[in-house]
Scaffold this motif. Sequence first.
Motif, PDB file in Angstrom:
ATOM      1  N   GLY A   1     -26.679  21.500  59.956  1.00  0.00           N
ATOM      2  CA  GLY A   1     -25.543  21.749  58.946  1.00  0.00           C
ATOM      3  C   GLY A   1     -24.569  21.603  59.534  1.00  0.00           C
ATOM      4  N   VAL A   2     -23.477  21.332  58.733  1.00  0.00           N
ATOM      5  CA  VAL A   2     -22.154  20.917  59.213  1.00  0.00           C
ATOM      6  C   VAL A   2     -21.149  21.740  58.571  1.00  0.00           C
ATOM      7  CG1 VAL A   2     -20.381  19.185  59.230  1.00  0.00           C
ATOM      8  CG2 VAL A   2     -23.035  18.678  59.019  1.00  0.00           C
ATOM      9  N   LEU A   3     -20.294  22.298  59.389  1.00  0.00           N
ATOM     10  CA  LEU A   3     -19.096  23.024  59.188  1.00  0.00           C
ATOM     11  C   LEU A   3     -17.710  22.338  59.037  1.00  0.00           C
ATOM     12  CD1 LEU A   3     -17.359  25.770  58.629  1.00  0.00           C
ATOM     13  CD2 LEU A   3     -17.329  26.030  61.230  1.00  0.00           C
ATOM     14  N   VAL A   4     -16.819  22.091  58.107  1.00  0.00           N
ATOM     15  CA  VAL A   4     -15.812  21.215  57.698  1.00  0.00           C
ATOM     16  C   VAL A   4     -14.719  22.289  57.731  1.00  0.00           C
ATOM     17  CG1 VAL A   4     -14.458  19.436  56.633  1.00  0.00           C
ATOM     18  CG2 VAL A   4     -17.121  19.498  56.816  1.00  0.00           C
ATOM     19  N   ASN A   5     -13.986  22.343  58.556  1.00  0.00           N
ATOM     20  CA  ASN A   5     -12.787  23.286  58.715  1.00  0.00           C
ATOM     21  C   ASN A   5     -11.336  22.494  58.691  1.00  0.00           C
ATOM     22  OD1 ASN A   5     -10.989  25.658  58.923  1.00  0.00           O
ATOM     23  ND2 ASN A   5     -11.561  25.962  61.020  1.00  0.00           N
ATOM     24  N   ILE A   6     -10.653  22.521  57.678  1.00  0.00           N
ATOM     25  CA  ILE A   6      -9.456  21.909  57.511  1.00  0.00           C
ATOM     26  C   ILE A   6      -8.426  22.615  57.104  1.00  0.00           C
ATOM     27  CG2 ILE A   6      -8.339  19.814  56.510  1.00  0.00           C
ATOM     28  CD1 ILE A   6     -10.504  18.906  57.972  1.00  0.00           C
ATOM     29  N   LEU A   7      -7.361  22.778  58.141  1.00  0.00           N
ATOM     30  CA  LEU A   7      -6.222  23.312  57.726  1.00  0.00           C
ATOM     31  C   LEU A   7      -5.032  22.311  57.594  1.00  0.00           C
ATOM     32  CD1 LEU A   7      -4.429  25.724  57.082  1.00  0.00           C
ATOM     33  CD2 LEU A   7      -3.710  25.744  59.376  1.00  0.00           C
ATOM     34  N   GLY A   8      -4.537  21.693  56.352  1.00  0.00           N
ATOM     35  CA  GLY A   8      -3.904  20.601  56.147  1.00  0.00           C
ATOM     36  C   GLY A   8      -2.351  21.093  56.578  1.00  0.00           C
ATOM     37  N   GLY A   9      -1.825  20.219  57.303  1.00  0.00           N
ATOM     38  CA  GLY A   9      -0.441  20.078  57.724  1.00  0.00           C
ATOM     39  C   GLY A   9      -0.161  18.662  57.405  1.00  0.00           C
ATOM     40  N   ILE A  10      -0.171  17.794  58.288  1.00  0.00           N
ATOM     41  CA  ILE A  10       0.028  16.469  58.172  1.00  0.00           C
ATOM     42  C   ILE A  10      -1.367  15.881  57.480  1.00  0.00           C
ATOM     43  CG2 ILE A  10       1.819  15.952  59.524  1.00  0.00           C
ATOM     44  CD1 ILE A  10      -0.093  15.008  61.705  1.00  0.00           C
ATOM     45  N   THR A  11      -2.311  16.565  57.683  1.00  0.00           N
ATOM     46  CA  THR A  11      -3.615  16.115  56.923  1.00  0.00           C
ATOM     47  C   THR A  11      -3.677  16.734  55.659  1.00  0.00           C
ATOM     48  OG1 THR A  11      -4.739  16.508  58.930  1.00  0.00           O
ATOM     49  CG2 THR A  11      -6.352  16.249  57.357  1.00  0.00           C
ATOM     50  N   ARG A  12      -4.189  15.626  54.631  1.00  0.00           N
ATOM     51  CA  ARG A  12      -4.281  16.014  53.190  1.00  0.00           C
ATOM     52  C   ARG A  12      -5.660  16.278  52.792  1.00  0.00           C
ATOM     53  NH1 ARG A  12      -1.053  10.986  50.598  1.00  0.00           N
ATOM     54  NH2 ARG A  12      -2.511  11.404  49.173  1.00  0.00           N
ATOM     55  N   CYS A  13      -5.638  17.536  52.112  1.00  0.00           N
ATOM     56  CA  CYS A  13      -6.989  17.863  51.690  1.00  0.00           C
ATOM     57  C   CYS A  13      -7.517  17.030  50.496  1.00  0.00           C
ATOM     58  CB  CYS A  13      -6.714  19.407  50.907  1.00  0.00           C
ATOM     59  SG  CYS A  13      -6.443  20.664  52.267  1.00  0.00           S
ATOM     60  N   ASP A  14      -6.904  16.219  49.770  1.00  0.00           N
ATOM     61  CA  ASP A  14      -7.461  15.328  48.876  1.00  0.00           C
ATOM     62  C   ASP A  14      -8.282  14.160  49.586  1.00  0.00           C
ATOM     63  OD1 ASP A  14      -4.916  14.420  49.555  1.00  0.00           O
ATOM     64  OD2 ASP A  14      -4.568  13.588  47.714  1.00  0.00           O
TER      65      ASP A  14
ATOM     66  N   ARG B   1      -2.014  19.658  49.422  1.00  0.00           N
ATOM     67  CA  ARG B   1      -2.575  18.965  48.574  1.00  0.00           C
ATOM     68  C   ARG B   1      -3.932  19.859  48.588  1.00  0.00           C
ATOM     69  NH1 ARG B   1      -1.161  13.517  46.185  1.00  0.00           N
ATOM     70  NH2 ARG B   1       0.627  13.223  47.153  1.00  0.00           N
ATOM     71  N   GLU B   2      -4.127  20.952  48.472  1.00  0.00           N
ATOM     72  CA  GLU B   2      -5.257  21.788  48.477  1.00  0.00           C
ATOM     73  C   GLU B   2      -5.923  21.934  47.140  1.00  0.00           C
ATOM     74  OE1 GLU B   2      -4.396  25.760  50.315  1.00  0.00           O
ATOM     75  OE2 GLU B   2      -5.303  26.645  48.224  1.00  0.00           O
ATOM     76  N   GLU B   3      -5.020  22.159  46.120  1.00  0.00           N
ATOM     77  CA  GLU B   3      -5.217  21.960  44.729  1.00  0.00           C
ATOM     78  C   GLU B   3      -6.037  20.720  44.266  1.00  0.00           C
ATOM     79  OE1 GLU B   3      -5.662  24.525  42.881  1.00  0.00           O
ATOM     80  OE2 GLU B   3      -4.804  25.705  44.483  1.00  0.00           O
ATOM     81  N   GLU B   4      -5.493  19.561  44.555  1.00  0.00           N
ATOM     82  CA  GLU B   4      -5.965  18.170  44.253  1.00  0.00           C
ATOM     83  C   GLU B   4      -7.623  18.235  45.184  1.00  0.00           C
ATOM     84  OE1 GLU B   4      -2.822  18.850  45.247  1.00  0.00           O
ATOM     85  OE2 GLU B   4      -1.525  17.409  44.288  1.00  0.00           O
ATOM     86  N   GLY B   5      -7.398  18.576  46.113  1.00  0.00           N
ATOM     87  CA  GLY B   5      -8.768  18.344  47.347  1.00  0.00           C
ATOM     88  C   GLY B   5      -9.840  19.172  46.480  1.00  0.00           C
ATOM     89  N   ARG B   6      -9.609  20.277  46.140  1.00  0.00           N
ATOM     90  CA  ARG B   6     -10.344  21.385  45.465  1.00  0.00           C
ATOM     91  C   ARG B   6     -11.052  20.783  44.205  1.00  0.00           C
ATOM     92  NH1 ARG B   6      -8.670  27.400  47.149  1.00  0.00           N
ATOM     93  NH2 ARG B   6      -9.176  27.243  49.545  1.00  0.00           N
ATOM     94  N   LYS B   7      -9.964  20.271  43.440  1.00  0.00           N
ATOM     95  CA  LYS B   7     -10.507  19.563  42.013  1.00  0.00           C
ATOM     96  C   LYS B   7     -11.448  18.485  42.451  1.00  0.00           C
ATOM     97  CE  LYS B   7      -8.506  17.700  37.992  1.00  0.00           C
ATOM     98  NZ  LYS B   7      -7.707  16.874  37.958  1.00  0.00           N
ATOM     99  N   ILE B   8     -11.189  17.813  43.443  1.00  0.00           N
ATOM    100  CA  ILE B   8     -12.346  16.709  43.724  1.00  0.00           C
ATOM    101  C   ILE B   8     -13.497  17.128  44.072  1.00  0.00           C
ATOM    102  CG2 ILE B   8     -12.815  14.835  45.255  1.00  0.00           C
ATOM    103  CD1 ILE B   8      -9.830  14.294  45.452  1.00  0.00           C
ATOM    104  N   LEU B   9     -13.581  18.272  44.866  1.00  0.00           N
ATOM    105  CA  LEU B   9     -14.922  18.774  45.536  1.00  0.00           C
ATOM    106  C   LEU B   9     -15.611  19.412  44.202  1.00  0.00           C
ATOM    107  CD1 LEU B   9     -13.990  20.635  48.598  1.00  0.00           C
ATOM    108  CD2 LEU B   9     -15.239  18.408  48.379  1.00  0.00           C
ATOM    109  N   LYS B  10     -14.868  20.095  43.252  1.00  0.00           N
ATOM    110  CA  LYS B  10     -15.496  20.861  42.106  1.00  0.00           C
ATOM    111  C   LYS B  10     -16.164  19.736  41.194  1.00  0.00           C
ATOM    112  CE  LYS B  10     -13.116  25.104  41.172  1.00  0.00           C
ATOM    113  NZ  LYS B  10     -11.743  25.504  40.550  1.00  0.00           N
ATOM    114  N   GLU B  11     -15.441  18.709  40.956  1.00  0.00           N
ATOM    115  CA  GLU B  11     -16.095  17.864  40.081  1.00  0.00           C
ATOM    116  C   GLU B  11     -17.263  17.338  40.614  1.00  0.00           C
ATOM    117  OE1 GLU B  11     -12.624  15.243  39.467  1.00  0.00           O
ATOM    118  OE2 GLU B  11     -11.690  16.600  38.097  1.00  0.00           O
TER     119      GLU B  11
END
Lengths: 292, 381
Positions: free
Chosen positions: B306-319, B346-356
């Motif tokens: 199993g994989v844990l992905v842990n991203i705290l976006g600073g210069i990294t973009r969640c989308d 870009r947390e909101e944009e990223g989460r939207k992509i995942l949700k869809e």
Amino acid sequence: MAILVDESTRVLVQGITGSEGRFHTKVMLDYGTKVVAGVTPGKGGEKVYGVPVYNFVEEAVEEHPEINSSIVFVPAKFAADAVFEAIEAKLNPIVVITEHIPVSDSLEFVNYARMKGIKIIGPNCPGAISPGKTKVGILPAKLFTKGGVGIVSRSGTLTYEIADAITKAKLGQSTCVGIGGDPIIGLDFIEVIKMFEKDPETKGVVIIGEIGGDMEEKLAEYITKKGVTKPVVAYIAGRTAPPGKRMGHAGAIVAMGKGSAESKLEALKEAGVPVAEIPSQIAELMKRTLTQ
Amino acid sequence: MKLHEFEAKKIFSEHGIPVPNGKVASNPEETEEIAREIGKPVMLKSQVLVAGRGKAGGIIKVKNPEGAYTTAKKLFGMKIKGLQVKKLLVEEELKITKELYLSLTVDRSARKYVFLASSEGGMEIEKLAAEKPEKIVKVAINPLVGIKEFQVRKIIQRMGLQEYFKQVRGIIKAFKEIASRYDCELVESNPLVLTEEREIVAADARIIIDDNSLFRHQQFQRRFEEERGEMTQLELTALKEGFSYVDLEGSVGVIANGAGLTMASMDLVAKFGGKPANFLDIGGGASAERVRKAVEIQLRNPKVRGVLVNILGGITRCDEVAKGLIEALEEVKIQKPIIIRMQGTREEEGRKILKEAGISYLDTMEEAAKKIVEVVKGVSD
């Protein structure tokens, strides 16, 4: 107040025309940082987001004598030269963002800067932010808010994580300094904690350490011998790291029997510094110690 | 980058440090020939980049050329700590009267070079430092000043080698020259020996070059890319993609951005009773493409349950992270649980992509670590 960087900081960006330099010049300007000029050899006369670019640090400083500090985005091969140029121009502090600088280069400029009484932050660091005042670095400003907690860290994103928790706990930060993930760095924990001790805005200090070297042990020894008046709490990353392997940062390696997380945890505990088991506990620990 | 003993000895020799008479062999025939040339008992030393070769049976003394052949045959068929023996250093056996220790390394907290020397050598320096710290002398060298005579005198006196002052002084100076010329993290001889012929010889030689300086040392750069000593195949693959990656023993793949956050993620997995399978730091500002590659490396690793992905976006973009994740899942088609924590730019944009895409995510790294451990335990039971 705050430490190292504040309203009076006037910044020179070295390597301003590269992609990182350009991008973060914009982000710093948006935050309100007074970015006065930039340097890229051969690109003198250009402008980056309205910031004039010079060929030499000396030229930039002659034109803009208010410049008092520098941030370096210059690629590793040429970074040491850029730092020496900033030292000769007496800029202080010099924030070195660049990763992968050879240790032999860092040894030279770090020792030269210390001889000249100039503070180097980094290399391989996210820089420093004094929320509401200025940011000389690449830290994502929206996770930070003005307050009373000083943070000093060997890591980047982990600092943001903990700063965010401190923001959410309504404590806020006075200054956050990422001192860098390399084996040889300029400012260390003890030097930064001494500055936080003198800063009236700072009520407590968070130390974010990691495996490798003995900076955390040295800090513990300092706290035991000299004592600190402000509460200090800590987090150490890398408890599960195997010996002999570099964990991302050049400096994060347990080598020659030195630098393990256990040794750091033990030293800090002996010095009476509460160490969080998980990052989110830091905010709670700090809140508790501050209200005691 | 660790150099092989034979490479380090070549550099030692070029800088005037006496080393045993010897040559490198790539097969049993060559080994026999070199042994014959040397004409006395020889040591066959396996050239593998691991510590403790001797204890693992990789260093063997032989009396004659025939013995050299048969022993070499055995050694060339051997793996030492997982590494195939491809080269042997064939050296004359020294008649040793005393074993000593000398190294030059970097003292991180002093921000200086430091000479470590001892009148007792042969055992691991860590062990010596723990058992007889008084036997080790440390002399810090300011990189801007270099080594001074009083420091040379101090080292030699503490090694008890005043009688051999000139020889040892030459070796100490050569160590410093080698360190400067090759940007070394370590120049070591353990043991440095005194022979019956009253000569000081580097019986062993180790050099570690700072990886970050390899652009100045083209002759090693290619080797570095081809053969990275103790690295596993997965580590090599991940490195080629430009990730910081370390293989570990467990079953939870860990992806995060930034070394500190990745280490903290591993620690959390362990804290909640799981075991990390690896450390994969995608660095700052990763594109969807890089994230896709990182997730693929995890999914294709048979150890990873199993994989844990842990991203705290600073210069990294969640989308970008979300896009890369979905691309990887579509492409690889290996079903493994993935738990995602994503926050920041870009947390909101990223989460939207995942949700869809029907992928769930969590808010904090603690929740995510706890969850992946539960899920992986479920998979293995």
